[in-house]
Structures are given as C-alpha cells and as structure tokens.
Design a protein around this motif. Structure first.
Motif, PDB file in Angstrom:
ATOM      1  N   ALA A 145       0.410  -0.756  -0.279  1.00  0.00           N
ATOM      2  CA  ALA A 145       0.146  -0.137   0.218  1.00  0.00           C
ATOM      3  C   ALA A 145       0.867   1.140  -0.052  1.00  0.00           C
ATOM      4  O   ALA A 145       0.378   2.377  -0.025  1.00  0.00           O
ATOM      5  N   THR A 146       2.098   0.978   0.861  1.00  0.00           N
ATOM      6  CA  THR A 146       2.694   2.235   0.410  1.00  0.00           C
ATOM      7  C   THR A 146       4.118   2.302  -0.891  1.00  0.00           C
ATOM      8  O   THR A 146       5.017   3.642  -0.108  1.00  0.00           O
ATOM      9  N   TYR A 147       4.210   1.219  -1.497  1.00  0.00           N
ATOM     10  CA  TYR A 147       5.224   1.312  -1.847  1.00  0.00           C
ATOM     11  C   TYR A 147       6.301   1.301  -2.079  1.00  0.00           C
ATOM     12  O   TYR A 147       7.005   1.729  -2.079  1.00  0.00           O
ATOM     13  N   ARG A 173      10.864   4.520   6.739  1.00  0.00           N
ATOM     14  CA  ARG A 173      10.493   6.048   5.854  1.00  0.00           C
ATOM     15  C   ARG A 173       9.415   5.692   5.167  1.00  0.00           C
ATOM     16  O   ARG A 173       8.415   6.467   4.816  1.00  0.00           O
ATOM     17  N   GLN A 174       9.732   5.074   4.384  1.00  0.00           N
ATOM     18  CA  GLN A 174       9.092   4.427   3.209  1.00  0.00           C
ATOM     19  C   GLN A 174       7.795   3.810   3.723  1.00  0.00           C
ATOM     20  O   GLN A 174       6.407   4.678   3.249  1.00  0.00           O
ATOM     21  N   PRO A 180      -8.190 -10.478  -6.252  1.00  0.00           N
ATOM     22  CA  PRO A 180      -7.107  -9.966  -7.138  1.00  0.00           C
ATOM     23  C   PRO A 180      -6.489  -8.644  -6.500  1.00  0.00           C
ATOM     24  O   PRO A 180      -7.369  -7.417  -6.001  1.00  0.00           O
ATOM     25  N   SER A 181      -5.570  -8.305  -6.306  1.00  0.00           N
ATOM     26  CA  SER A 181      -4.380  -7.063  -6.476  1.00  0.00           C
ATOM     27  C   SER A 181      -5.115  -6.261  -7.519  1.00  0.00           C
ATOM     28  O   SER A 181      -5.262  -6.112  -8.485  1.00  0.00           O
ATOM     29  N   ARG A 182      -5.133  -5.249  -6.490  1.00  0.00           N
ATOM     30  CA  ARG A 182      -5.732  -3.307  -7.648  1.00  0.00           C
ATOM     31  C   ARG A 182      -4.823  -2.932  -7.356  1.00  0.00           C
ATOM     32  O   ARG A 182      -4.406  -2.144  -6.358  1.00  0.00           O
ATOM     33  N   GLY A 183      -4.017  -2.393  -8.023  1.00  0.00           N
ATOM     34  CA  GLY A 183      -2.886  -1.045  -7.929  1.00  0.00           C
ATOM     35  C   GLY A 183      -2.363  -1.787  -6.345  1.00  0.00           C
ATOM     36  O   GLY A 183      -1.447  -2.644  -6.901  1.00  0.00           O
ATOM     37  N   ARG A 184      -1.969  -0.836  -5.343  1.00  0.00           N
ATOM     38  CA  ARG A 184      -0.962  -0.984  -4.334  1.00  0.00           C
ATOM     39  C   ARG A 184      -1.908  -1.633  -2.869  1.00  0.00           C
ATOM     40  O   ARG A 184      -1.045  -2.092  -2.407  1.00  0.00           O
ATOM     41  N   TRP A 185      -3.041  -1.990  -3.214  1.00  0.00           N
ATOM     42  CA  TRP A 185      -3.786  -2.984  -2.316  1.00  0.00           C
ATOM     43  C   TRP A 185      -4.333  -4.532  -2.770  1.00  0.00           C
ATOM     44  O   TRP A 185      -4.667  -4.714  -4.048  1.00  0.00           O
ATOM     45  N   ASP A 186      -3.489  -4.648  -1.727  1.00  0.00           N
ATOM     46  CA  ASP A 186      -3.089  -5.908  -0.898  1.00  0.00           C
ATOM     47  C   ASP A 186      -4.059  -7.021  -1.100  1.00  0.00           C
ATOM     48  O   ASP A 186      -4.238  -7.310   0.524  1.00  0.00           O
ATOM     49  N   TYR A 187      -4.825  -7.307  -1.954  1.00  0.00           N
ATOM     50  CA  TYR A 187      -6.560  -7.234  -0.989  1.00  0.00           C
ATOM     51  C   TYR A 187      -6.364  -8.792  -0.649  1.00  0.00           C
ATOM     52  O   TYR A 187      -6.674  -9.523   0.323  1.00  0.00           O
ATOM     53  N   ALA A 188      -5.628  -9.745  -1.125  1.00  0.00           N
ATOM     54  CA  ALA A 188      -5.910 -10.947  -0.993  1.00  0.00           C
ATOM     55  C   ALA A 188      -5.012 -11.110   0.559  1.00  0.00           C
ATOM     56  O   ALA A 188      -5.078 -12.144   1.110  1.00  0.00           O
TER      57      ALA A 188
END
Length: 189
Positions: free
Chosen positions: A32-34, A139-140, A61-69
């Motif tokens: 989520a935070t890349y 920090r990231q 399935p993941s959508r963009g930054r969101w790892d729903y799994a």
C-alpha cells in the motif's frame, strides 16, 4: 480452559495466529505504501507470505497498491483462530460474532502497526540522519501515512508535529470505530 496446559495451548495458538496476522498486515502495508521491493526485509516478508496469499489472490486480486489477498488471508487466519478457541472452550460463537471479531482484530493489528511504525520513525529520525537501507523501510512505510497530516500541519520551528496528530487520529479510530465494532460483536455472545 482452566488448567495451565490449556492456558499454555491457548497462548501458543494466540501467539502463532498473531504472528501470522502481523506479517500478512505488514505485507499489505508494504504494498500500500509502495515500499521498495528490493529491500531484503521486504523480500523476506513477500517470500514468507506468498504461499498463504496465493490462494487468496485468485478470489481477491490486487488492484494497484491494494493487496486484498493479504488482508483476506489475515482475516481467515483470525476466523480459524476464533473457531479453534470456540472448539477448545466448548463454546458456540455465532457466525456474526466470529466475522466481526476477526474484522476488529485485523483492523486493530493494522492500526497498532501504523502507530508503532510512526513511533519508530520518530525515534529513528532523531538517531539516524543518513540513509541506512535497512532503516529506510520505516520512512517508506510511514511517509504516505504522514503526508496528509504534513499538508495540514506544516513544520513549526523545525519540528514536524504531524506524527502527533497522526497518532491521535489512529488511536481515536481504534477507540471509536474498532471499539464500536468490538462492542457490537461482544453483544452477540
């Protein structure tokens, strides 16, 4: 569950479930935070959680930054833990209680993790002024969380007060939102 052996077994189950949920929620936050996937800590978390997350990735399935799994896996681990406690204590918890309790536990872990990541980042900002790749992960992980608060509260006299407000919002969310859901779940027992 009165004997010391029963209590030890429950503690062990709780520890294992909590550790697995912690790592899965951390995986969710990393994505989520890349956070840089080349970081050795991030690679370790990905490797450890891939076997658990892959089956859930088919349904969620993941959508963009969101790892729903990762969240689905964490939720499922908590549901299994509650079912085991129910079975071991010979108590029958209703489905609504199980689902709400699992949801509150995953949210609690997420909010606790955000709280502690911000605290660790504050301490590291005082100690480590360089760019240590092993410490840079903090920090990231916290930069996207603190960014909206930093836009609201600019640094004053060289001090960034936004982490204090972020911590306040996190803790209030835990008390008001997660606490309300937990209270609703408890009323169903």
């Amino acid at each position: 569950m009165g004997s010391p052996v029963d209590q030890a077994g429950l503690f062990l189950l709780q520890f294992i479930a909590g550790l697995v949920i912690f790592v899965l929620v951390l995986r969710f936050l990393i994505r989520a935070t890349y956070t840089d996937w080349r970081n050795p800590i991030v690679m370790f978390i990905a490797k450890v959680t891939n076997p658990v997350c892959k089956p859930f990735a088919i349904l969620l399935p993941s959508r963009g930054r969101w790892d729903y799994a990762a969240l689905g896996a964490a939720f499922s681990v908590q549901v299994i833990f509650i079912l085991l406690v129910s079975w071991l204590s010979a108590r029958d918890f209703g489905l609504a209680f199980i689902l709400l309790s699992a949801l509150t536990e995953v949210f609690n872990v997420l909010l606790d993790m955000l709280f502690w990541l911000i605290i660790i980042q504050i301490i590291l900002s005082w100690i480590d002024q360089g760019r240590n790749p092993n410490l840079d992960i903090f920090r990231q992980l916290t930069a996207p969380i603190l960014a909206p608060f930093q836009r609201l509260i600019p640094p004053m006299g060289g001090f960034d007060l936004s982490p204090i407000v972020a911590i306040l919002v996190i803790k209030l969310s835990q008390i008001l939102i997660v606490g309300s859901i937990a209270q609703l779940a408890q009323s169903m027992v």
